[in-house]
Design a protein around this motif. Sequence first.
Motif, mmCIF file in Angstrom:
data_model
loop_
_atom_site.group_PDB
_atom_site.id
_atom_site.type_symbol
_atom_site.label_atom_id
_atom_site.label_comp_id
_atom_site.label_asym_id
_atom_site.label_seq_id
_atom_site.Cartn_x
_atom_site.Cartn_y
_atom_site.Cartn_z
ATOM 1 N N THR A 84 -4.624 -19.587 10.800
ATOM 2 C CA THR A 84 -3.438 -20.456 10.071
ATOM 3 C C THR A 84 -2.232 -20.340 10.893
ATOM 4 O O THR A 84 -1.996 -19.572 11.782
ATOM 5 N N PRO A 85 -1.136 -21.303 10.416
ATOM 6 C CA PRO A 85 0.295 -20.901 11.303
ATOM 7 C C PRO A 85 0.612 -19.339 11.196
ATOM 8 O O PRO A 85 1.493 -19.253 12.005
ATOM 9 N N VAL A 139 1.165 -19.672 21.047
ATOM 10 C CA VAL A 139 0.690 -19.955 22.325
ATOM 11 C C VAL A 139 1.771 -21.097 22.790
ATOM 12 O O VAL A 139 1.799 -22.238 22.399
ATOM 13 N N ALA A 140 2.608 -20.722 23.601
ATOM 14 C CA ALA A 140 3.887 -21.373 24.113
ATOM 15 C C ALA A 140 3.232 -22.111 25.138
ATOM 16 O O ALA A 140 3.973 -22.153 26.428
ATOM 17 N N PHE A 172 0.130 -25.019 16.629
ATOM 18 C CA PHE A 172 1.066 -25.211 17.993
ATOM 19 C C PHE A 172 2.176 -25.829 18.004
ATOM 20 O O PHE A 172 2.566 -26.936 17.089
ATOM 21 N N SER A 173 3.456 -25.129 18.693
ATOM 22 C CA SER A 173 4.552 -25.857 18.445
ATOM 23 C C SER A 173 5.039 -27.192 19.718
ATOM 24 O O SER A 173 5.708 -27.814 19.078
ATOM 25 N N ASP A 174 4.329 -27.194 20.577
ATOM 26 C CA ASP A 174 4.404 -28.229 21.635
ATOM 27 C C ASP A 174 3.152 -28.957 21.502
ATOM 28 O O ASP A 174 2.273 -28.616 22.625
ATOM 29 N N VAL A 175 2.867 -29.658 20.605
ATOM 30 C CA VAL A 175 1.902 -30.547 20.732
ATOM 31 C C VAL A 175 1.863 -32.084 20.848
ATOM 32 O O VAL A 175 2.734 -32.801 20.170
ATOM 33 N N ARG A 176 1.006 -32.736 21.595
ATOM 34 C CA ARG A 176 0.872 -34.048 21.525
ATOM 35 C C ARG A 176 -0.631 -34.633 21.300
ATOM 36 O O ARG A 176 -1.636 -33.958 21.353
ATOM 37 N N ARG A 177 -0.676 -35.669 20.175
ATOM 38 C CA ARG A 177 -1.745 -36.218 19.928
ATOM 39 C C ARG A 177 -2.193 -37.696 20.451
ATOM 40 O O ARG A 177 -1.259 -38.511 20.522
ATOM 41 N N VAL A 178 -3.436 -37.729 20.876
ATOM 42 C CA VAL A 178 -3.945 -39.028 21.490
ATOM 43 C C VAL A 178 -5.257 -39.404 20.757
ATOM 44 O O VAL A 178 -5.926 -38.669 20.474
#
Length: 263
Positions: free
Chosen positions: A195-196, A202-203, A229-235
């Motif tokens: 969970t968050p 994980v930076a 995750f704090s730095d996430v991109r979705r495709v």
Amino acid sequence: MDRVTSDDGTGISFSRTGDGPALVLVHGTGVDRHVWDDVIPALGESFTVFAIDRRGRGESGDADDYAVGREFEDLTALATAVDGPVNLLGHSYGAICAIGAAPQLPDLRRLILYEPPLWRGDGTSAPSPTPEQRRMEALAERGEKEAILETYWTDLRGEPHRLDRLRSRPDYRRRVSAAHTLPREMGGRREFRPTPESYPEVAVPTLLLTGSETDDRIKRSVDAAADLFSDVRRVEIEGHGHAAMNTAPDRFVAEVIAFLAND
């Protein structure tokens, strides 16, 4: 094939292809490293590709007792044997293994997760194994591997047509060989429920891939992964589902290379 030794003494095998920054590929349930065969040649033009045989299949060893944390240790053993930073790409249950290993990798550069089927819920409770899982566990103890596949696809998933298609594929015998890992990985999903609040930071930049045709249940699992995750991109890969590395290899490779090429 090359090999590293995991913390519990299990030998973990992997292939190495190409030249460039390290890219570790982690396959999902019921298959082995050959599931990446359609994309490894193209990825190898830009990266040194390490395609692992997860424990219990292919040329890797296994242990008497299974715990999903052992899989995290397997990936850590491989990543620490690689010179320099590592990019990690996991598919399906292999993406769960990548999520678990990521906090343990001090030189992780980027993380790509293709539809990890994380357990959904409050992270504190999970239902008991289903009757189908119990049946598959009993079949695994007796070595009845084809019966495991029949139980999984017909009784548990209700998709006997999928099993018929698998039987016509050239990799069917490899799937039969790995069938004993199906019930234990169902248990692994219940065992590892980040969970968050519980998951370490994980930076690193993280890419979450989904297919537009993927089951909504898995899409909800991807939503849960995004929250970690704090730095996430979705495709989203339009027109494809849970195995775009096989059904749309050019598109899959293009998305991976585009993400890993960015500074």
